[in-house]
Design a protein around this motif. Structure first.
Motif, PDB file in Angstrom:
ATOM      1  N   LYS A  47      -5.972  22.167   6.896  1.00  0.00           N
ATOM      2  CA  LYS A  47      -4.549  22.520   6.901  1.00  0.00           C
ATOM      3  C   LYS A  47      -4.439  23.844   6.150  1.00  0.00           C
ATOM      4  CE  LYS A  47      -0.062  20.641   6.527  1.00  0.00           C
ATOM      5  NZ  LYS A  47       0.450  19.440   7.141  1.00  0.00           N
ATOM      6  N   ILE A  48      -3.880  24.849   6.811  1.00  0.00           N
ATOM      7  CA  ILE A  48      -3.808  26.188   6.223  1.00  0.00           C
ATOM      8  C   ILE A  48      -2.352  26.597   6.030  1.00  0.00           C
ATOM      9  CG2 ILE A  48      -4.374  28.632   6.527  1.00  0.00           C
ATOM     10  CD1 ILE A  48      -6.873  27.821   8.006  1.00  0.00           C
ATOM     11  N   PHE A  49      -2.070  27.061   4.820  1.00  0.00           N
ATOM     12  CA  PHE A  49      -0.761  27.602   4.469  1.00  0.00           C
ATOM     13  C   PHE A  49      -0.935  29.115   4.337  1.00  0.00           C
ATOM     14  CE2 PHE A  49      -1.095  23.319   2.900  1.00  0.00           C
ATOM     15  CZ  PHE A  49       0.127  22.743   3.192  1.00  0.00           C
ATOM     16  N   ILE A  50      -0.303  29.861   5.221  1.00  0.00           N
ATOM     17  CA  ILE A  50      -0.381  31.324   5.167  1.00  0.00           C
ATOM     18  C   ILE A  50       0.903  31.795   4.488  1.00  0.00           C
ATOM     19  CG2 ILE A  50      -0.721  33.447   6.472  1.00  0.00           C
ATOM     20  CD1 ILE A  50      -1.698  31.642   8.818  1.00  0.00           C
ATOM     21  N   GLU A  62      13.361  31.188   0.891  1.00  0.00           N
ATOM     22  CA  GLU A  62      12.050  30.717   1.342  1.00  0.00           C
ATOM     23  C   GLU A  62      12.167  30.170   2.758  1.00  0.00           C
ATOM     24  OE1 GLU A  62       9.337  26.967   0.344  1.00  0.00           O
ATOM     25  OE2 GLU A  62       9.591  28.308  -1.380  1.00  0.00           O
ATOM     26  N   LYS A  63      11.227  30.583   3.591  1.00  0.00           N
ATOM     27  CA  LYS A  63      11.230  30.149   4.985  1.00  0.00           C
ATOM     28  C   LYS A  63       9.855  29.571   5.307  1.00  0.00           C
ATOM     29  CE  LYS A  63      11.407  31.942   9.643  1.00  0.00           C
ATOM     30  NZ  LYS A  63      11.223  33.137  10.433  1.00  0.00           N
ATOM     31  N   ARG A  64       9.838  28.358   5.866  1.00  0.00           N
ATOM     32  CA  ARG A  64       8.596  27.708   6.298  1.00  0.00           C
ATOM     33  C   ARG A  64       8.661  27.506   7.793  1.00  0.00           C
ATOM     34  NH1 ARG A  64       5.830  23.936   2.226  1.00  0.00           N
ATOM     35  NH2 ARG A  64       6.568  24.770   0.244  1.00  0.00           N
ATOM     36  N   GLU A  65       7.551  27.827   8.446  1.00  0.00           N
ATOM     37  CA  GLU A  65       7.471  27.641   9.883  1.00  0.00           C
ATOM     38  C   GLU A  65       6.182  26.893  10.203  1.00  0.00           C
ATOM     39  OE1 GLU A  65       7.287  30.360  13.929  1.00  0.00           O
ATOM     40  OE2 GLU A  65       7.892  31.282  12.052  1.00  0.00           O
ATOM     41  N   LYS A  66       6.333  25.710  10.804  1.00  0.00           N
ATOM     42  CA  LYS A  66       5.163  24.919  11.188  1.00  0.00           C
ATOM     43  C   LYS A  66       4.711  25.402  12.560  1.00  0.00           C
ATOM     44  CE  LYS A  66       3.463  20.235  11.576  1.00  0.00           C
ATOM     45  NZ  LYS A  66       3.757  18.814  11.447  1.00  0.00           N
ATOM     46  N   ILE A  67       3.559  26.065  12.599  1.00  0.00           N
ATOM     47  CA  ILE A  67       3.023  26.596  13.844  1.00  0.00           C
ATOM     48  C   ILE A  67       2.327  25.482  14.624  1.00  0.00           C
ATOM     49  CG2 ILE A  67       1.439  28.301  14.842  1.00  0.00           C
ATOM     50  CD1 ILE A  67       3.858  29.543  13.344  1.00  0.00           C
ATOM     51  N   SER A  68       1.595  24.641  13.904  1.00  0.00           N
ATOM     52  CA  SER A  68       0.893  23.494  14.488  1.00  0.00           C
ATOM     53  C   SER A  68       0.693  22.474  13.375  1.00  0.00           C
ATOM     54  CB  SER A  68      -0.459  23.938  15.055  1.00  0.00           C
ATOM     55  OG  SER A  68      -1.341  24.316  14.003  1.00  0.00           O
ATOM     56  N   ASP A  69      -0.011  21.390  13.684  1.00  0.00           N
ATOM     57  CA  ASP A  69      -0.307  20.405  12.642  1.00  0.00           C
ATOM     58  C   ASP A  69      -1.171  21.004  11.542  1.00  0.00           C
ATOM     59  OD1 ASP A  69       1.134  18.445  13.892  1.00  0.00           O
ATOM     60  OD2 ASP A  69      -0.583  17.562  14.917  1.00  0.00           O
ATOM     61  N   ASN A  70      -1.913  22.069  11.865  1.00  0.00           N
ATOM     62  CA  ASN A  70      -2.866  22.649  10.931  1.00  0.00           C
ATOM     63  C   ASN A  70      -2.379  23.933  10.257  1.00  0.00           C
ATOM     64  OD1 ASN A  70      -4.234  21.025  13.016  1.00  0.00           O
ATOM     65  ND2 ASN A  70      -6.044  21.450  11.817  1.00  0.00           N
ATOM     66  N   VAL A  73       3.298  28.600   8.071  1.00  0.00           N
ATOM     67  CA  VAL A  73       3.534  29.967   7.600  1.00  0.00           C
ATOM     68  C   VAL A  73       4.728  29.926   6.656  1.00  0.00           C
ATOM     69  CG1 VAL A  73       4.155  32.314   8.270  1.00  0.00           C
ATOM     70  CG2 VAL A  73       2.600  30.978   9.709  1.00  0.00           C
ATOM     71  N   ILE A  74       4.565  30.562   5.500  1.00  0.00           N
ATOM     72  CA  ILE A  74       5.616  30.582   4.485  1.00  0.00           C
ATOM     73  C   ILE A  74       5.950  32.028   4.126  1.00  0.00           C
ATOM     74  CG2 ILE A  74       6.213  29.943   2.111  1.00  0.00           C
ATOM     75  CD1 ILE A  74       3.646  27.838   3.029  1.00  0.00           C
ATOM     76  N   PHE A  75       7.240  32.339   4.137  1.00  0.00           N
ATOM     77  CA  PHE A  75       7.727  33.601   3.598  1.00  0.00           C
ATOM     78  C   PHE A  75       8.441  33.239   2.303  1.00  0.00           C
ATOM     79  CE2 PHE A  75       7.207  34.594   8.052  1.00  0.00           C
ATOM     80  CZ  PHE A  75       6.681  35.873   8.018  1.00  0.00           C
TER      81      PHE A  75
END
Length: 170
Positions: A47-50, A62-70, A73-75
């Motif tokens: 699981k990767i948090f970019i 703060e903005k989180r976007e789930k691209i996939s289960d893995n 992306v966090i701003f």
């Protein structure tokens, strides 16, 4: 599941192909990084948090976007750097799960190490990604070559023999 926190802009600044893309478009460099890490995360089951800095953007939340289960992306919000966000998350998770932080910021590496995370420089991560990409390519090539059908596989034996006689007679 291993969790990896990636300081997005730090990685973009160190990886050769992303560094070239960012000169034209930060957005394109971010998207390329997300795509590369999606393949890596899926292949390894991580699981990767970019995390991207938005601390200089006035009024940013703060903005989180789930691209996939893995991939997530966090701003960060206004006033919060990627380093601050990663430190806070590593502190929260602590030693309860396997955590790796990817950054070439040496102070950040020391801080997250003290909080229980493994650290990896952006260049080390680049080489690991390239090794996994090679494994993926080899795996695909192997599967493709195993499934490949030749002409001999499709033609009946008697027709094959006739074609061979014609070929030899010329």
């Amino acid at each position: 599941m291993k969790k990896i926190f990636v300081d997005g802009y730090n990685v973009i600044s160190y990886w050769p192909e992303l560094k070239n893309i960012k000169e034209y478009s930060f957005e394109a460099a971010r998207q390329q990084l997300i795509e590369i890490l999606s393949n890596y995360a899926s292949y390894n089951g991580y699981k990767i948090f970019i995390v991207f800095d938005a601390h200089m953007v006035c009024g940013s939340i703060e903005k989180r976007e789930k691209i996939s289960d893995n991939i997530i992306v966090i701003f960060t919000k206004e006033g919060e750097t990627a380093d601050n966000f990663i430190e806070k998350e590593v502190n929260r998770i602590g030693r309860r799960s396997e955590v790796c932080v990817v950054t070439s910021d040496s102070l950040e590496q020391q801080i997250v190490f003290q909080r229980g995370a493994v650290r990896m420089s952006s260049i080390e991560f680049y080489h690991e990604i390239k090794a996994v990409e090679l494994k993926i390519k080899n795996k695909i090539a192997k599967k493709y070559s195993q499934k490949r059908e030749t002409l001999e596989d499709r033609i009946e034996q008697n027709i094959l023999e006739k074609l061979e006689k014609i070929r030899r007679s010329k």
